[in-house]
Design a protein around this motif. Structure first.
Motif, PDB file in Angstrom:
ATOM      1  N   UNK A  99     -72.222   7.323  -8.502  1.00 50.40           N
ATOM      2  CA  UNK A  99     -70.848   7.180  -8.010  1.00 50.40           C
ATOM      3  C   UNK A  99     -70.254   8.552  -7.684  1.00 50.40           C
ATOM      4  N   UNK A 100     -69.574   8.637  -6.561  1.00 55.34           N
ATOM      5  CA  UNK A 100     -68.835   9.860  -6.195  1.00 55.34           C
ATOM      6  C   UNK A 100     -67.423   9.447  -5.795  1.00 55.34           C
ATOM      7  N   UNK A 101     -66.437   9.902  -6.543  1.00 52.28           N
ATOM      8  CA  UNK A 101     -65.041   9.671  -6.130  1.00 52.28           C
ATOM      9  C   UNK A 101     -64.440  11.026  -5.773  1.00 52.28           C
ATOM     10  N   UNK A 102     -63.582  11.035  -4.751  1.00 54.13           N
ATOM     11  CA  UNK A 102     -63.126  12.316  -4.197  1.00 54.13           C
ATOM     12  C   UNK A 102     -61.768  12.784  -4.719  1.00 54.13           C
ATOM     13  N   UNK A 103     -61.122  11.976  -5.580  1.00 49.44           N
ATOM     14  CA  UNK A 103     -59.792  12.388  -6.049  1.00 49.44           C
ATOM     15  C   UNK A 103     -58.727  12.241  -4.972  1.00 49.44           C
ATOM     16  N   UNK A 104     -58.997  11.372  -4.003  1.00 51.30           N
ATOM     17  CA  UNK A 104     -58.021  11.149  -2.926  1.00 51.30           C
ATOM     18  C   UNK A 104     -57.195   9.911  -3.252  1.00 51.30           C
ATOM     19  N   UNK A 105     -55.938   9.890  -2.803  1.00 49.33           N
ATOM     20  CA  UNK A 105     -55.123   8.677  -2.942  1.00 49.33           C
ATOM     21  C   UNK A 105     -55.751   7.596  -2.062  1.00 49.33           C
ATOM     22  N   UNK A 106     -55.768   6.366  -2.577  1.00 54.33           N
ATOM     23  CA  UNK A 106     -56.379   5.268  -1.823  1.00 54.33           C
ATOM     24  C   UNK A 106     -55.414   4.724  -0.772  1.00 54.33           C
ATOM     25  N   UNK A 107     -55.909   4.587   0.454  1.00 49.26           N
ATOM     26  CA  UNK A 107     -55.149   3.915   1.525  1.00 49.26           C
ATOM     27  C   UNK A 107     -56.118   2.984   2.219  1.00 49.26           C
ATOM     28  N   UNK A 108     -55.638   1.884   2.799  1.00 50.03           N
ATOM     29  CA  UNK A 108     -56.562   0.954   3.453  1.00 50.03           C
ATOM     30  C   UNK A 108     -57.477   1.670   4.455  1.00 50.03           C
ATOM     31  N   UNK A 153     -54.748  -2.646  -1.994  1.00 49.61           N
ATOM     32  CA  UNK A 153     -53.947  -2.047  -3.070  1.00 49.61           C
ATOM     33  C   UNK A 153     -54.626  -0.767  -3.559  1.00 49.61           C
ATOM     34  N   UNK A 154     -53.849   0.113  -4.202  1.00 53.00           N
ATOM     35  CA  UNK A 154     -54.435   1.383  -4.678  1.00 53.00           C
ATOM     36  C   UNK A 154     -55.594   1.176  -5.649  1.00 53.00           C
ATOM     37  N   UNK A 155     -55.627   0.009  -6.345  1.00 55.05           N
ATOM     38  CA  UNK A 155     -56.707  -0.213  -7.314  1.00 55.05           C
ATOM     39  C   UNK A 155     -57.728  -1.252  -6.829  1.00 55.05           C
ATOM     40  N   UNK A 156     -57.694  -1.572  -5.548  1.00 55.81           N
ATOM     41  CA  UNK A 156     -58.602  -2.611  -5.037  1.00 55.81           C
ATOM     42  C   UNK A 156     -60.071  -2.272  -5.272  1.00 55.81           C
ATOM     43  N   UNK A 157     -60.402  -0.990  -5.302  1.00 58.80           N
ATOM     44  CA  UNK A 157     -61.819  -0.597  -5.420  1.00 58.80           C
ATOM     45  C   UNK A 157     -62.293  -0.511  -6.877  1.00 58.80           C
ATOM     46  N   UNK A 158     -61.415  -0.842  -7.847  1.00 55.62           N
ATOM     47  CA  UNK A 158     -61.804  -0.730  -9.263  1.00 55.62           C
ATOM     48  C   UNK A 158     -63.042  -1.560  -9.599  1.00 55.62           C
ATOM     49  N   UNK A 159     -63.105  -2.767  -9.037  1.00 52.41           N
ATOM     50  CA  UNK A 159     -64.239  -3.647  -9.366  1.00 52.41           C
ATOM     51  C   UNK A 159     -65.553  -2.995  -8.892  1.00 52.41           C
ATOM     52  N   UNK A 160     -65.512  -2.430  -7.684  1.00 53.86           N
ATOM     53  CA  UNK A 160     -66.699  -1.761  -7.128  1.00 53.86           C
ATOM     54  C   UNK A 160     -67.119  -0.587  -8.015  1.00 53.86           C
ATOM     55  N   UNK A 161     -66.135   0.183  -8.440  1.00 54.35           N
ATOM     56  CA  UNK A 161     -66.422   1.334  -9.306  1.00 54.35           C
ATOM     57  C   UNK A 161     -67.040   0.852 -10.616  1.00 54.35           C
ATOM     58  N   UNK A 162     -66.477  -0.210 -11.197  1.00 57.22           N
ATOM     59  CA  UNK A 162     -67.018  -0.733 -12.457  1.00 57.22           C
ATOM     60  C   UNK A 162     -68.453  -1.230 -12.301  1.00 57.22           C
ATOM     61  N   UNK A 163     -68.761  -1.789 -11.151  1.00 55.81           N
ATOM     62  CA  UNK A 163     -70.145  -2.265 -10.920  1.00 55.81           C
ATOM     63  C   UNK A 163     -71.152  -1.119 -11.042  1.00 55.81           C
ATOM     64  N   UNK A 164     -70.737   0.090 -10.682  1.00 50.40           N
ATOM     65  CA  UNK A 164     -71.686   1.218 -10.724  1.00 50.40           C
ATOM     66  C   UNK A 164     -72.019   1.616 -12.157  1.00 50.40           C
ATOM     67  N   UNK A 221     -64.485   7.730  -1.465  1.00 47.89           N
ATOM     68  CA  UNK A 221     -65.638   8.028  -2.308  1.00 47.89           C
ATOM     69  C   UNK A 221     -66.879   7.390  -1.701  1.00 47.89           C
ATOM     70  N   UNK A 222     -67.989   7.530  -2.385  1.00 56.88           N
ATOM     71  CA  UNK A 222     -69.189   6.836  -1.929  1.00 56.88           C
ATOM     72  C   UNK A 222     -70.113   6.553  -3.110  1.00 56.88           C
ATOM     73  N   UNK A 223     -71.042   5.631  -2.886  1.00 53.71           N
ATOM     74  CA  UNK A 223     -72.035   5.264  -3.891  1.00 53.71           C
ATOM     75  C   UNK A 223     -73.405   5.454  -3.248  1.00 53.71           C
ATOM     76  N   UNK A 224     -74.312   6.105  -3.969  1.00 58.47           N
ATOM     77  CA  UNK A 224     -75.684   6.203  -3.452  1.00 58.47           C
ATOM     78  C   UNK A 224     -76.622   5.511  -4.429  1.00 58.47           C
ATOM     79  N   UNK A 225     -77.494   4.651  -3.890  1.00 53.32           N
ATOM     80  CA  UNK A 225     -78.523   3.986  -4.690  1.00 53.32           C
ATOM     81  C   UNK A 225     -79.864   4.558  -4.271  1.00 53.32           C
ATOM     82  N   UNK A 226     -80.694   4.904  -5.251  1.00 54.65           N
ATOM     83  CA  UNK A 226     -81.987   5.490  -4.908  1.00 54.65           C
ATOM     84  C   UNK A 226     -83.121   4.734  -5.598  1.00 54.65           C
ATOM     85  N   UNK A 227     -84.281   4.731  -4.931  1.00 59.11           N
ATOM     86  CA  UNK A 227     -85.485   4.150  -5.535  1.00 59.11           C
ATOM     87  C   UNK A 227     -86.595   5.192  -5.464  1.00 59.11           C
TER      88      UNK A 227
END
Ligand code: ADP
Ligand code: MG
Length: 387
Positions: A344-353, A321-332, A358-364
């Protein structure tokens, strides 16, 4: 992401894409061209408005890029030549994966055994099986990305489907390489105005992880011996020395069981295996490097030295669904206390399967930090999205 760096460098970007496309959303000006980047007239119009052209996808019309770079485009009755970086003939070579690898092989660089297939029947598949054994790969020579255009033949039971897959496509076969890991290195290539190589600068090597041929994770540093790490950077540099044109390039490699490295393919542009550079090398991310290289202002003494001890990039792929990634975004956005930063980086693109939106980078910042433990819940949610 290129536009963010263009602002800092005082460089004006003009974009050819559909009206309101993500790159235009953060870069309002009246010079953009609206239309398809496959439309030759639109590309000429873009060239009239620019001093240098670059691409962020390699599936473009190289005929018109060659025309613009060599003959020019008409402006007020005069012909104006506009340089294209990377060079149009590099883009043309890379578009055909089979020719790309023939080129590397002729330069003495290691690639998987491959053969072009003129006929697409069962006897052709038998010939491939005889040469390479099972499994083997069938690959579309052109137009493929994110695994689209690849077909793995595990045995004769896959022949009927393989013949269907090959229909209407220009195909080559490749030996399947049971690799230990996949590594990638971004390389910056600088040139003078005559097209002579000035230098190449490899970024750190990373491990790339794929699920269903789509890159899901990029890990720095890769868990490989230092010798392999340096060999990957040096091989990637050699690969990019054989091409023409300024810019950043991604070199994808297979690390075989015996420790040997084989080139998989090259992308002539910023690439998801280089997204981690935005946080790991903030002074010279792959996007800043792309602009500096094509404008010939890349500082020659640049040391591509990471500022973090570890970085992991996770692609956010669109779900059902277009909002399927909301939970992932909220985790960030959640608080945590494990020595890891989450970007968090979101690209402003419409979501399609399965679309990269977008992408998430974790750093230590210390090797004592358990970065992979912090990554795990995010990686789990990324894989939930695919179900
Ligand atoms: P794409 O253009 O979609 O990135 P690739 O040719 O790089 O296509 O293939 C995608 C992925 O499929 C690779 O990253 C690798 O995981 C797997 N793959 C491709 N070719 C081979 C091969 N010859 N042997 C083993 N795995 C392969
Ligand atoms: Mg690939």
């Amino acid at each position: 992401m290129l536009q963010e760096q263009a602002l800092l460098l005082g460089v004006e970007l003009v974009i050819l894409d559909e009206a309101g496309s993500p790159a235009k959303q953060i870069n309002q000006n009246d010079k953009h061209v609206a239309g398809s980047f496959k439309d030759a007239d639109k590309i000429r119009e873009l060239a009239r408005r620019c001093d240098v052209l670059t691409v962020e996808i390699e599936h473009v019309d190289t005929q018109v890029l060659e025309e613009i770079a060599t003959k020019g485009v008409e402006v007020d009755g005069k012909m104006k030549k506009v340089p294209v970086h990377p060079s149009w003939d590099t883009i043309r070579l890379i578009q055909d994966k089979y020719l790309q690898k023939e080129h590397f092989s002729k330069a003495g660089l290691p690639v998987a055994p491959q053969m072009a297939l003129e006929t697409h029947d069962v006897s052709t598949l038998d010939k491939v099986a005889e040469a390479y054994g099972f499994p083997f790969m069938l690959k579309a020579r052109k137009g493929s990305y994110d695994g689209r255009g690849n077909f793995k033949v595990n045995g004769t039971e896959d022949y009927a489907e393989a013949v269907k897959f090959m229909e209407g496509l220009s195909i080559y076969a490749e030996k399947f390489l049971p690799f230990q890991k996949e590594l990638a290195v971004m390389v910056v290539r600088t040139e003078d105005d005559e097209g002579n190589l000035k230098d190449v600068y490899p970024y750190p090597a990373v491990e790339t992880l794929h699920v269903d041929s789509i890159c899901t994770q990029v890990v720095y540093p890769p868990a490989v011996p230092d010798e392999t790490y340096q060999k990957a950077r040096s091989l990637a540099s050699k690969v990019i020395q054989t091409l023409k044109g300024r810019g950043v390039y991604a070199v994808e490699m297979f690390l075989l069981q015996d420790g040997e490295l084989v080139i998989n393919e090259v992308a002539p542009r910023p690439h998801n295996s280089g997204h981690y550079t935005m946080e790991a090398l903030p002074a010279m991310s792959q996007f800043r490097a792309q602009l500096c290289a094509i404008l010939d202002i890349f500082p020659a003494a640049t040391k591509l030295q990471p500022r973090v001890s570890g970085a992991v990039m996770l692609n956010i792929l669109g779900g059902a669904n277009p909002d399927s990634h909301d939970k992932l975004v909220n985790m960030t956005h959640q608080d945590h206390d494990d020595g890891v930063d989450v970007f968090l980086h979101l690209y402003g693109k419409a979501s399609k399967p399965s679309r990269k939106i977008g992408h998430i980078t974790l750093t230590s910042y210390s090797p004592a930090t358990d970065l992979m433990a912090a990554v795990q819940p995010f990686a789990d949610e990324v894989s939930n999205l695919r179900q």
